[in-house]
Enzyme design. Structure first.
Site, mmCIF file in Angstrom:
data_model
loop_
_atom_site.group_PDB
_atom_site.id
_atom_site.type_symbol
_atom_site.label_atom_id
_atom_site.label_comp_id
_atom_site.label_asym_id
_atom_site.label_seq_id
_atom_site.Cartn_x
_atom_site.Cartn_y
_atom_site.Cartn_z
ATOM 1 N N HIS A 154 0.850 -1.193 -0.119
ATOM 2 C CA HIS A 154 -0.066 -0.022 -0.074
ATOM 3 C C HIS A 154 0.937 1.236 0.109
ATOM 4 C CE1 HIS A 154 -3.529 -2.483 1.236
ATOM 5 N NE2 HIS A 154 -2.472 -3.061 2.214
HETATM 6 C C1 BDR Z 1 -3.027 0.688 5.441
HETATM 7 O O1 BDR Z 1 -3.076 0.111 6.663
HETATM 8 C C2 BDR Z 1 -1.971 -0.231 7.226
HETATM 9 O O2 BDR Z 1 -2.233 -1.690 7.424
HETATM 10 C C3 BDR Z 1 -0.779 0.035 6.026
HETATM 11 O O3 BDR Z 1 0.228 0.362 6.550
HETATM 12 C C4 BDR Z 1 -1.633 0.913 5.341
HETATM 13 O O4 BDR Z 1 -0.869 2.240 5.427
HETATM 14 C C5 BDR Z 1 -3.456 -0.283 4.282
HETATM 15 O O5 BDR Z 1 -5.139 -0.534 4.724
#
Ligand code: BDR
Ligand code: CA
Length: 319
Positions: free
Chosen positions: A244
């Protein structure tokens, strides 16, 4: 080279750590500071992890500001995929330097205030965790919005729904009230939601390519991403985890690899069932002007190739 001034608000977190390692070896960025928030793990861990990642990059010049240790109104929710300490089983160096004493919200108010007054270039805010620090800065001193060039954030879920609840993406779910303040603040916003980041999977082949770079930082990244595997072939059509947060920096560096559409985005803060759901008005039903560019597509091969090229810059323990 003209550098882009950025502030990264982060909650490491495995993919946050990879994002920081990418951003801090990219000369295109002037990283003014890292502000830390609770999210993937408790604040004690997100702060410690940010210090460890900075140590690994050999960038003592980048200050780290400790921020909010819980959401504005709701009870804390932590992530499920980064392991108990937040960095899986990867071995990172113990920090030799401390965080700043200035609170992250004060840091944001100070720097954005200076930019609003014309005393420095307006930074791009890059939130890759829950939006608590950013929202508090805006709520405390609304005039700082004039000092923001734009906000490019990882968060939200539109068609590809929840990863920590049935309807919401994690960063928005953790602090939906903060997200609503940020979405309504009036600064230009670019969102990179799950719809996009679920197309950027760190497959075994991509992890192998990173490990083959054979430097200490790339080895840590390969270990982090090996731990990040969701083992959810039904959802992702492959093994591996969605990368992400690094997509935010890839977008800033190479916007031509991304596409999306503008719309008016609001955040659900009333229904417990769909708390944190990001709702977008594509068709003018609300008469509200668009407040965000919502990116939904990425050239994932170009993104991973570029990530590899950047991680290859780390030699020994310094970029
Ligand atoms: C987001 O939530 C966290 O788990 C990750 O770091 C990312 O920023 C994805 O949903
Ligand atoms: Ca994050």
């Amino acid at each position: 080279m003209t550098q882009l001034p950025i502030i990264i608000d982060t909650d490491p977190g495995i993919d946050d750590a990879v994002a920081l390692l990418m951003a801090l070896t990219s000369p295109e960025f002037d990283v003014i500071g890292l502000s830390v928030v609770a999210g993937n793990v408790s604040f004690e861990h997100t702060l410690a992890n940010t210090l460890k990642v900075r140590e690994l990059t050999g960038r003592p010049d980048v200050p780290i500001y400790p921020g909010c240790d819980r959401p504005l109104l709701r009870e804390p929710v932590y992530g499920l995929f980064s392991g108990a300490g937040g960095l899986g089983k990867a071995a990172l160096p113990e920090p030799t330097l401390s965080a700043e004493t200035e609170h992250a919200v004060d840091f944001l108010v100070r720097v954005l205030g200076e930019a609003a007054a014309g005393h420095r270039p307006k930074p791009t805010l890059c939130p890759i965790g829950p939006l608590t620090n950013i929202a508090l800065a805006i709520a405390h001193s609304p005039e700082v919005v004039a000092g923001i060039d734009r906000i490019v954030l990882m968060g939200g879920a539109f068609a590809d729904l929840g990863n920590r609840s049935i309807a919401a993406e994690f960063n928005i779910l953790v602090d939906p009230h903060a997200a609503q303040i940020v979405m309504a603040c009036g600064a230009p916003i670019v969102m990179l939601p799950l719809d996009l980041t679920h197309k950027a999977i760190a497959t075994f082949e991509r992890i192998d390519a990173i490990r083959a770079l054979n430097n200490p930082v790339a080895s840590v990244v390969a270990d982090l991403l090996t731990f990040w595997d969701r083992r959810d072939v039904d959802r992702f059509q492959t093994r591996g985890g969605p990368l992400h947060d690094p997509t935010v920096f890839s977008y800033l560096l190479n916007p031509e690899w991304f596409s999306g559409r503008e719309g008016f985005v609001a955040v659900e803060v009333a229904s417990e069932l769909s708390m944190g759901h990001t709702v977008v008005d594509w068709w003018g039903q609300t008469d509200q002007p668009p407040n965000a560019l919502v990116l939904t597509d990425i050239d994932a091969d170009a993104f991973f190739d570029d990530l590899c090229r950047r991680l290859a810059r780390y030699v020994k323990s310094a970029p």
